[in-house]
Design an enzyme around this catalytic site. Sequence first.
Site, PDB file in Angstrom:
ATOM      1  N   ASP A 180      -6.099   1.771  -3.218  1.00 13.09           N
ATOM      2  CA  ASP A 180      -7.361   1.481  -2.530  1.00 13.09           C
ATOM      3  C   ASP A 180      -7.856   2.690  -1.747  1.00 13.09           C
ATOM      4  OD1 ASP A 180      -5.505   1.421  -0.474  1.00 13.09           O
ATOM      5  OD2 ASP A 180      -6.242  -0.433   0.423  1.00 13.09           O
ATOM      6  N   ASP A 185      -2.631   6.063  -3.305  1.00  6.81           N
ATOM      7  CA  ASP A 185      -1.485   5.412  -2.668  1.00  6.81           C
ATOM      8  C   ASP A 185      -0.992   4.295  -3.589  1.00  6.81           C
ATOM      9  OD1 ASP A 185      -3.733   3.828  -2.283  1.00  6.81           O
ATOM     10  OD2 ASP A 185      -3.053   3.044  -0.372  1.00  6.81           O
ATOM     11  N   ASP A 228      -1.294   1.082  -3.862  1.00  9.66           N
ATOM     12  CA  ASP A 228      -2.180   0.061  -4.427  1.00  9.66           C
ATOM     13  C   ASP A 228      -3.543   0.629  -4.794  1.00  9.66           C
ATOM     14  OD1 ASP A 228      -3.176   0.374  -1.832  1.00  9.66           O
ATOM     15  OD2 ASP A 228      -3.618  -1.751  -1.582  1.00  9.66           O
ATOM     16  N   SER A 241       0.821  -1.212   0.000  1.00 15.35           N
ATOM     17  CA  SER A 241       0.000   0.000   0.000  1.00 15.35           C
ATOM     18  C   SER A 241       0.856   1.263   0.000  1.00 15.35           C
ATOM     19  CB  SER A 241      -0.950  -0.051   1.198  1.00 15.35           C
ATOM     20  OG  SER A 241      -1.894   0.983   1.152  1.00 15.35           O
TER      21      SER A 241
END
Length: 441
Positions: free
Chosen positions: A238, A234, A236, A100
């Site tokens: 999400d 960010d 990833d 992340s």
Amino acid sequence: MGKYFGTDGVRGRFGDDLTIDLAASLGHAAAIVLGRGHPRPRVLIGRDTRASGEPLEQALIAGIARAGGEALLAGVIPTAAVARLTNLYGCQAGAVISASHNPSPDNGIKFFGPDGMKLPDAVEDDVESVLDHGNGDADEAVAAQSVPDAEERYLSFLLDGVVPLNGLRVVVDCANGAAFHVAPEAYRRAGADVIAFAVEPDGANINDGVGSTHPEHVQEVVRAHRAHVGIAHDGDADRLIAVDERGELVDGDQILAICALEAKARGALPGNAIVSTVMANLGFRRAMAEAEIEVVETAVGDRYVLEAMLQRGIAMGGEQSGHLIFLDRHTTGDGILTALRLMGVMAATGTPLSQLAAAAPRAPQVLLNIRDVNKEALDEATALWDEVRRVESELGTEGRVLVRPSGTEPVIRVMVEALTEAAASAAAERIASAIRATLSL
């Protein structure tokens, strides 16, 4: 949390905390647990742009194969895409290789079930029980099936029913991460004029001074290009942090408030309730109370937000950090979907983001991360908690204090809200000093 699983999967420094052998064991155990009842369980794997992603992917493939399963490779793709595609492809599990917002030397592995949901604690415990008795070797490459249309199918999902964004100029910072291609493409296809940066991943530059933890760059570009909105993802993708047309930050609390108020106005907010965490800003709480929208509070972590949403039949929830979940559209937090929804409100109402965000003004809030301390001894630190109670008493009803260990990093987090920035900073520093005095390593 278990021996390996934290609040968001297994995460740590590649080669030290997260090794090739551990990744192979995780793939093996997850395929066994989530593939029960299937003679050849299928696991969809996606990853972000870290250099360690490919060797960890190969280790997962080897572990899955040893369990009699088959791996499907979606390549570099956001976490939320794996959740969606796991279900679309009829897989028994999805695996994401990402840390992340963490720096590039870190990496992580988390799993989704066949329904696209993150695993409940009990299932993660089951995986760990198999893992502890499994074979962690990963000494040979195993072939896997690539899924060449993964990104296109994800884009089709994102754009289904989207409000046209024609006329909006959007700046997007992709953090040199998993969304470096798909996020700008989604916003362009939705009709926006897109200015994208941090879209040149090299394996080491993910989150390196860019992305949602460094939104100052988006702020600068929004002002320079007179854009209507900025989006910082960010690693990833999400989550996101937004920036209004003046270059001012709009955090997850405010985005959740904007979406909740718009849904209530349409009569589309079940139970007039949303879910947030203990970190939610005091200004957000007051705005929701004034709008007669109930806020159900949970511990920090999108898994806990989702759990409360499912238990209460609530369709919308999220975190100040920018993780938002819309159960009418997805099973997990999706930064790109959230951005499309936020910009859709702007486009549909013709209202600038600054004006929308003003409906939930932020109370002064200071966040500190205290490193090089023993977070495991936090609960027993009597002197520290005595100081916390003194600070809380001085702030009274016009402030709030939260001290908690991070579930993903070796730090203790301190949050203080007060009537002024100066008061919040002074109180936070007092508590930070008490933590260092009592828990230093």
